[in-house]
Each structure stands twice: as structure tokens, then as C-alpha cells.
Design a protein around this motif. Structure first.
Motif, PDB file in Angstrom:
ATOM      1  N   ILE A   1      -4.374   4.437 -39.067  1.00  0.00           N
ATOM      2  CA  ILE A   1      -5.620   4.712 -39.056  1.00  0.00           C
ATOM      3  C   ILE A   1      -6.680   3.759 -39.980  1.00  0.00           C
ATOM      4  N   ILE A   2      -6.044   3.200 -40.941  1.00  0.00           N
ATOM      5  CA  ILE A   2      -6.820   2.137 -41.698  1.00  0.00           C
ATOM      6  C   ILE A   2      -6.005   0.982 -41.923  1.00  0.00           C
ATOM      7  N   PRO A   3      -6.635  -0.079 -42.125  1.00  0.00           N
ATOM      8  CA  PRO A   3      -5.869  -1.555 -42.260  1.00  0.00           C
ATOM      9  C   PRO A   3      -5.183  -1.449 -43.632  1.00  0.00           C
ATOM     10  N   VAL A   4      -4.070  -1.686 -43.843  1.00  0.00           N
ATOM     11  CA  VAL A   4      -3.291  -1.560 -45.258  1.00  0.00           C
ATOM     12  C   VAL A   4      -2.896  -3.041 -45.668  1.00  0.00           C
ATOM     13  N   ASP A   5      -3.347  -3.517 -47.076  1.00  0.00           N
ATOM     14  CA  ASP A   5      -3.085  -4.705 -47.587  1.00  0.00           C
ATOM     15  C   ASP A   5      -1.764  -4.871 -48.021  1.00  0.00           C
ATOM     16  N   VAL A   6      -1.185  -3.748 -48.969  1.00  0.00           N
ATOM     17  CA  VAL A   6       0.009  -3.866 -49.728  1.00  0.00           C
ATOM     18  C   VAL A   6       0.652  -2.506 -49.706  1.00  0.00           C
ATOM     19  N   TYR A   7       1.732  -2.584 -49.204  1.00  0.00           N
ATOM     20  CA  TYR A   7       2.835  -1.608 -49.151  1.00  0.00           C
ATOM     21  C   TYR A   7       3.378  -1.427 -50.605  1.00  0.00           C
ATOM     22  N   ILE A   8       3.467  -0.334 -51.099  1.00  0.00           N
ATOM     23  CA  ILE A   8       4.694   0.048 -52.184  1.00  0.00           C
ATOM     24  C   ILE A   8       5.693   0.931 -51.684  1.00  0.00           C
ATOM     25  N   PRO A   9       7.066   0.421 -51.525  1.00  0.00           N
ATOM     26  CA  PRO A   9       7.966   1.074 -51.066  1.00  0.00           C
ATOM     27  C   PRO A   9       8.673   2.200 -52.082  1.00  0.00           C
TER      28      PRO A   9
ATOM     29  N   PRO B   1       7.091   3.319 -61.588  1.00  0.00           N
ATOM     30  CA  PRO B   1       5.974   2.573 -62.209  1.00  0.00           C
ATOM     31  C   PRO B   1       5.947   1.123 -61.893  1.00  0.00           C
ATOM     32  N   GLU B   2       7.308   0.610 -62.155  1.00  0.00           N
ATOM     33  CA  GLU B   2       7.179  -0.992 -61.933  1.00  0.00           C
ATOM     34  C   GLU B   2       6.836  -1.345 -60.690  1.00  0.00           C
ATOM     35  N   ALA B   3       7.165  -0.412 -59.792  1.00  0.00           N
ATOM     36  CA  ALA B   3       6.831  -0.886 -58.261  1.00  0.00           C
ATOM     37  C   ALA B   3       5.332  -0.780 -58.261  1.00  0.00           C
ATOM     38  N   PHE B   4       4.600   0.203 -58.637  1.00  0.00           N
ATOM     39  CA  PHE B   4       3.279   0.175 -58.993  1.00  0.00           C
ATOM     40  C   PHE B   4       2.620  -1.032 -59.607  1.00  0.00           C
ATOM     41  N   GLU B   5       3.351  -1.401 -60.349  1.00  0.00           N
ATOM     42  CA  GLU B   5       3.010  -2.646 -61.103  1.00  0.00           C
ATOM     43  C   GLU B   5       2.617  -3.972 -60.212  1.00  0.00           C
ATOM     44  N   GLU B   6       3.915  -4.045 -59.503  1.00  0.00           N
ATOM     45  CA  GLU B   6       4.335  -5.149 -58.514  1.00  0.00           C
ATOM     46  C   GLU B   6       3.087  -5.105 -57.412  1.00  0.00           C
ATOM     47  N   GLY B   7       2.847  -3.864 -57.064  1.00  0.00           N
ATOM     48  CA  GLY B   7       2.023  -3.578 -56.006  1.00  0.00           C
ATOM     49  C   GLY B   7       0.381  -4.083 -56.329  1.00  0.00           C
ATOM     50  N   MET B   8       0.364  -3.613 -57.522  1.00  0.00           N
ATOM     51  CA  MET B   8      -1.138  -4.175 -58.087  1.00  0.00           C
ATOM     52  C   MET B   8      -1.300  -5.700 -58.237  1.00  0.00           C
ATOM     53  N   MET B   9      -0.315  -6.194 -58.684  1.00  0.00           N
ATOM     54  CA  MET B   9      -0.282  -7.796 -58.809  1.00  0.00           C
ATOM     55  C   MET B   9      -0.511  -8.401 -57.593  1.00  0.00           C
ATOM     56  N   LYS B  10       0.501  -7.932 -56.456  1.00  0.00           N
ATOM     57  CA  LYS B  10       0.178  -8.310 -55.142  1.00  0.00           C
ATOM     58  C   LYS B  10      -1.082  -8.205 -54.529  1.00  0.00           C
ATOM     59  N   LEU B  11      -1.684  -7.291 -55.065  1.00  0.00           N
ATOM     60  CA  LEU B  11      -3.158  -7.146 -54.484  1.00  0.00           C
ATOM     61  C   LEU B  11      -4.102  -8.121 -55.119  1.00  0.00           C
ATOM     62  N   GLN B  12      -3.840  -8.389 -56.391  1.00  0.00           N
ATOM     63  CA  GLN B  12      -4.512  -9.212 -57.026  1.00  0.00           C
ATOM     64  C   GLN B  12      -4.646 -10.757 -56.589  1.00  0.00           C
TER      65      GLN B  12
ATOM     66  N   LYS C   1      -3.648 -11.605 -53.750  1.00  0.00           N
ATOM     67  CA  LYS C   1      -4.263 -11.534 -52.298  1.00  0.00           C
ATOM     68  C   LYS C   1      -5.793 -11.671 -52.566  1.00  0.00           C
ATOM     69  N   ILE C   2      -6.542 -11.168 -53.608  1.00  0.00           N
ATOM     70  CA  ILE C   2      -7.805 -11.135 -53.645  1.00  0.00           C
ATOM     71  C   ILE C   2      -8.067 -12.599 -53.999  1.00  0.00           C
ATOM     72  N   SER C   3      -7.160 -13.029 -55.244  1.00  0.00           N
ATOM     73  CA  SER C   3      -7.635 -14.355 -55.789  1.00  0.00           C
ATOM     74  C   SER C   3      -7.626 -15.639 -54.693  1.00  0.00           C
ATOM     75  N   HIS C   4      -6.942 -15.413 -53.641  1.00  0.00           N
ATOM     76  CA  HIS C   4      -6.893 -16.562 -52.431  1.00  0.00           C
ATOM     77  C   HIS C   4      -7.466 -16.413 -51.377  1.00  0.00           C
ATOM     78  N   GLN C   5      -8.693 -15.398 -51.516  1.00  0.00           N
ATOM     79  CA  GLN C   5      -9.558 -15.227 -50.473  1.00  0.00           C
ATOM     80  C   GLN C   5     -10.655 -16.253 -50.164  1.00  0.00           C
ATOM     81  N   ALA C   6     -10.919 -16.527 -49.055  1.00  0.00           N
ATOM     82  CA  ALA C   6     -11.820 -17.581 -48.569  1.00  0.00           C
ATOM     83  C   ALA C   6     -13.219 -16.741 -48.482  1.00  0.00           C
TER      84      ALA C   6
END
Lengths: 383, 171
Positions: free
Chosen positions: B128-136, B142-153, B155-160
């Protein structure tokens, strides 16, 4: 009746328009995805209708499709805060059906992990209740301590929240060498924090003024709605399955059943339900200490169980004392390795049904506190 | 921190940073994301632990918001049922651009343990909505949450931001 009730009578004589509000399903204070349809007259709540089903995960359908051991993870996901306690009545029901006697050591480990999980559950309950009342520090204190409990359970089972540790006729694994010391360390930490929180939150003047005389649940109403757990004991009724219908080895331990006494307000208000949880943590600590002292050093952690679990035709009902109240499983077996039907008596669902009754006539802001003091988990309400 | 590293090698007189405006904007955006917390089920409890003392999610510059209008990304933590699905869609549509989605846990990634017989469970929030980061994980550590957040950061820092069509070759 209380001051709040008199206020209601005065307000109701004024002629004003009533308004309908929706609280939830996405609301930080509904403890999950509950939607409350609230009718308010000014600030006074006149009607509350809970709407369920936002987390209906087809639990009973899954039970019909899975074999008996495969159901245990789904039971974890019902009341996900106290997963160890959830698994217990289910495996006990099957052990009753198959006529299995579990080893002594298993019983002790089960008691210890269940009581540890009960402490963790009550910590979350009091912490989020504090959040609802506007106190953030107890939340941080409790979650700091809860982490130590979770580490023990993680070392035993491999998971942090949904353990899948109990098996029919035993456990998934034995304890590890430093288990005893770590449990005792945790108990020390829990007691220290509880003493701190007692000063910080429970006997705080602001907190007492927010919660005393709010959401009074009289013993009659509590019994009529079949409430159980701290909600019922907060109303002054001494009913605890661990004492009244001792399952497993609970008759060997010396502990008390705390009840609400109406220390700062009427018996059965939000404050009473909260203090019962705080005192139950202390009783759980006592049970763990005794169990650790009595636990046999060596022993098997698995009884002789057939490889394929096929209970004979028939039905069984088993209930235990969950942190939130009575949790029962009704299993109908047809002789195969899958149950014909499995019905769970969700504690949160029963306790939630009392909300429309006890929140009438109070302020809208009090409704959030009443909901917090009932301590529901929507995974168990909707299943 | 690509931008600040350039301060180590200043020009005569110092205090000059040569870089792109885009990098500056993306650096700022990626380090202060406010999120709409959408706690649905078990993962939300783990996320509460993530927010508390031991793991301190706010060190990523994230602040929980309860209104979608103030949020940069939405964190879908838990099982999405059919009854809940249209609410999530509405909340997502209410958020201001640019917006991102983190899907937390097996249930919202793909249906999780309920994928086969869950007649009331949406098999993945990405329907239903586009997903940027999947956390399995079920629930994720909690470590997985941290990595997911870093992946999102990341992604944002390389955006045009400027000349998007030209650079990405969209015609």
C-alpha cells in the motif's frame, strides 16, 4: 460517592451539546491499536465504546492449521509482553491431556522464568502508566532494569521478546552456569529501582492527585465483568490462581497476594491497581529467591514425550495466573496431531470490557489514565 | 560527515568549505529526521526498549511525533491488518514531502508468521505504501533498528535535489 461523581451530577444539569470523539487507532496513549469512540459532554465522558479488530491476526485459524508444537510461537505473539507466562497454560494443558509428569527441575525453571517475565510485564505496565500521567523518568528507570531481565531470558531461549522456550513435557534448553547469580543480581536491581520509584512516582503528590479516586471499580462490578489479575485485586478481592488453585509447584512457596486497600482514595481506583502491580513485583522477587534456593542442581529438562504429539480424543481446559489475570486455553482434540479447535480466554479482552462501565462521569483526561491502569495488550484483545 | 571533513584541509586563512549546496542540505536532512511512530504490535515493545535508556534512539537526531504533518518518515512497527491498512495509507498521504518509510519486522515486511493462513493480515506494508528500508526480524533486535536507521540516513544523504531529471536520466 466520590467528588468526581458529584461533579458529574452538577454538570449534567446544564444543557449542552454532546460531542463524539475518536481516540485512536493511531494514538500514543491507547497502548496499541485500540479505537475508543467517546461521547463527551464538555469535559465529562458520558459514553465509551471500544472498537476492536485492528490487530486481529487470525490466531484460532492458525491453531487449526498447525501441529501442537508449532502453535507455541503463535501463543507468544498473543500477549507479547509476557510471552513466557502465555506458553505455560498451553503446555500444561497438553501435558494434562497426554498425562506427562514433567521433571522437578523443569518446574522450578518454569516458575523462575515466568516470575521474571511477570516483573518485566509489570515494569512496562507501571512505566507506561507513568507516561500517561506525564512522568517520563520512571519509564527510563524501568526499561533500564527490564533490559537485565531480558538478557537472562535471552541467554536461556535465544530471543529477546518472543521466547518459544516452553515445550510439551519440558523446556527448549537447560540453564547456563551463572544463571543463579544473575537472577539474584537482577532481583537486587529490581528492588532498588522499585524503592526509588515508590518515592518518585507512586507517593508523589501530583501523581496521587491525578490517580486517586479516578476510575473506581467496585468489587461487584469487577466480579460481574469477570475481571482478573491486578484489576480485580486492586478492587480489594484476594483472588490469585497461584494461591487459590495452585498449579505446578506454587504451593511450595511462601508469598502474599497484595490487594488494593484504598490507601489514598477509594478502594479500586487507578492508584490501587498500580500499587498492586508494584507490590506483586516484590512478591515475584520472593518467589524467585525461594525457587532458586530449592532448585535441584542436576536433572533432565525434558520428560519422555512421543516424537509426534497426538493427544487422545477429548477436551481440556487449563488456566494459569498471567501477569494480567487468568489466561485459559480450551483445546479440543480429535486424535490427530492438529487441534480440532483451540479457544483462548484472553485476559486483556475481558478486562477491557469493563472500561465503558468505569470511565463514565470522569474527565476526558482521566479516561487515558483509566485505560493505562487496566494494562491491556491489543495482541491479546484481538488475537 | 563528508562535509565537515573538508574543514581539516582549509584554504589560506581557513574557514572556507568548498562543497555542494546539495550535500549541505542532505547532511542537515539526514541528521534530524522526525518520525511518526506507528506502533502496531510486538515490534512496538522492542521499539520502546530502543527508545529507552540502553539504546537511546534519539542520538540519531530522531524525535517521535504523533502527527503525520510534522514527520519526515513513518515507522511501521508490527502486523498490518486489512482494517488498519487504509489508516496507514491515509497517514502516509498526510505527511509532507520528502517522506520515507521504514518497515519494521517480518509482519510488515512480508506478512511474517501470518503469511499463510492470516486471512486478515496484509502480506507486506509495501503493497500500500512505498517502503525505503526493511528491518528484518521477529521482532528485530535493537541493533537491527540502529542499522535500519543508518541505512535510511545513508539513503537521504545521497539524494539528488537539483537537476534531478537530468542527473538521474529520467526523460
Amino acid at each position: 460517592m466520590s467528588e468526581k461523581k458529584r461533579l458529574d451530577l452538577e454538570y449534567s444539569q446544564l444543557d449542552s451539546d454532546r460531542m463524539r470523539l475518536n481516540v485512536g487507532p493511531q494514538h500514543p496513549s491507547t497502548h496499541g491499536v485500540l479505537r475508543l469512540e467517546v461521547e463527551i459532554d464538555g469535559e465529562i465522558v458520558t459514553e465509551v465504546i471500544p472498537h476492536l479488530g485492528y490487530l486481529h491476526r487470525s490466531f484460532e485459524k492458525h491453531c487449526e492449521k498447525m501441529t501442537y508444537p508449532q502453535i507455541i510461537p503463535y501463543i507468544d505473539r498473543m500477549d507479547y509482553i509476557s510471552a513466557m507466562n502465555n506458553e505455560w497454560p498451553y503446555v500444561m494443558a497438553l501435558e494434562k491431556m497426554l498425562d506427562i509428569k514433567v521433571p522437578e527441575k523443569v518446574e522450578y525453571i518454569r516458575v523462575i522464568v515466568a516470575e521474571l517475565n511477570r516483573i518485566a510485564n509489570h515494569q512496562i505496565a507501571v512505566a507506561t502508566f507513568g507516561l500517561d500521567a506525564g512522568a517520563f523518568t520512571p519509564f527510563l528507570f524501568f526499561f533500564r532494569d527490564r533490559e537485565y531481565i531480558i538478557w537472562i531470558l535471552e541467554k536461556l531461549s535465544g530471543a529477546r521478546l518472543l521466547y518459544n522456550y516452553f515445550r510439551v513435557g519440558g523446556l527448549a534448553g537447560d540453564t547456563y552456569p551463572s544463571f543463579k547469580e544473575e537472577c539474584l543480581n537482577v532481583i537486587e536491581k529490581v528492588r532498588k529501582t522499585n524503592a526509588e520509584v515508590m518515592d518518585l512516582l507512586i507517593y508523589n503528590r501530583i501523581f496521587i492527585q491525578r490517580t486517586a479516586n479516578v476510575g473506581i471499580l467496585t468489587p461487584e462490578v469487577a466480579v460481574n465483568y469477570a475481571c482478573s489479575g491486578p484489576v480485580l485485586r486492586g478492587s480489594g478481592l484476594r483472588y490469585d490462581l497461584r494461591k487459590d488453585e495452585p498449579y505446578s509447584i506454587y504451593d511450595r512457596f511462601d508469598f502474599e497476594v497484595p490487594v488494593g486497600k484504598g490507601e489514598v482514595g477509594f478502594v479500586g481506583d487507578c492508584w490501587d491497581r498500580n500499587i498492586v502491580r508494584m507490590q506483586e513485583m516484590e512478591q515475584s522477587c520472593r518467589i524467585i529467591e525461594q525457587a532458586l534456593a530449592q532448585m535441584p542442581e542436576t536433572g533432565d529438562v525434558k520428560a519422555n514425550v512421543p516424537k509426534r504429539i497426538k493427544p487422545p480424543k477429548g477436551e481440556v481446559y487449563m488456566r494459569t495466573e498471567n501477569p494480567k489475570g487468568d489466561l485459559g486455553f480450551y483445546i479440543v482434540s480429535n486424535g490427530t496431531d492438529k487441534p480440532e479447535r483451540l479457544k483462548a480466554r484472553g485476559t486483556s479482552f475481558v478486562n477491557l470490557s469493563v472500561i465503558p462501565e468505569i470511565s463514565k462521569g470522569y474527565m476526558f483526561a482521566d479516561l487515558i489514565l483509566i485505560l493505562g491502569s487496566i494494562d491491556i495488550v491489543l495482541g491479546e484483545v484481538d488475537r | 560527515m563528508g562535509l565537515l571533513n573538508k574543514l581539516d584541509d582549509p584554504y589560506d586563512g581557513g574557514g572556507i568549505i568548498l562543497g555542494k549546496v546539495e550535500e549541505l542540505l542532505n547532511w542537515g536532512r539526514s541528521k534530524s529526521d522526525w518520525y511518526l511512530h506507528f506502533g502496531l504490535a510486538c515490534c512496538a515493545i522492542e521499539f520502546m526498549a530502543m527508545n529507552a535508556s540502553h539504546f537511546d534512539f534519539m542520538r540519531f537526531g530522531t524525535i517521535p511525533r504523533t502527527s503525520p504533518r510534522q514527520a519526515d518518515f513513518i515507522m511501521v512497527t508490527g502486523t498490518v491488518t486489512f482494517k488498519m491498512a487504509d489508516r496507514i495509507k491515509v497517514l502516509y498521504e498526510q505527511m509532507a514531502e520528502p517522506k520515507y518509510v521504514i518497515s519494521v519486522g517480518s509482519c510488515s515486511n512480508c506478512g511474517g508468521p501470518y503469511w499463510e493462513h492470516g486471512y486478515h493480515v496484509l502480506k507486506g506494508v509495501d503493497k500500500i505504501i512505498p517502503v525505503d528500508v526493511y528491518i528484518p526480524g521477529c521482532p528485530p533486535r535493537p541493533e537491527a533498528f540502529e542499522e535500519g536507521m543508518m541505512k535510511l540516513q545513508e539513503k537521504i544523504s545521497h539524494q539528488a535535489i537539483f537537476n534531478k531529471r537530468k542527473r538521474l536520466g529520467i526523460e
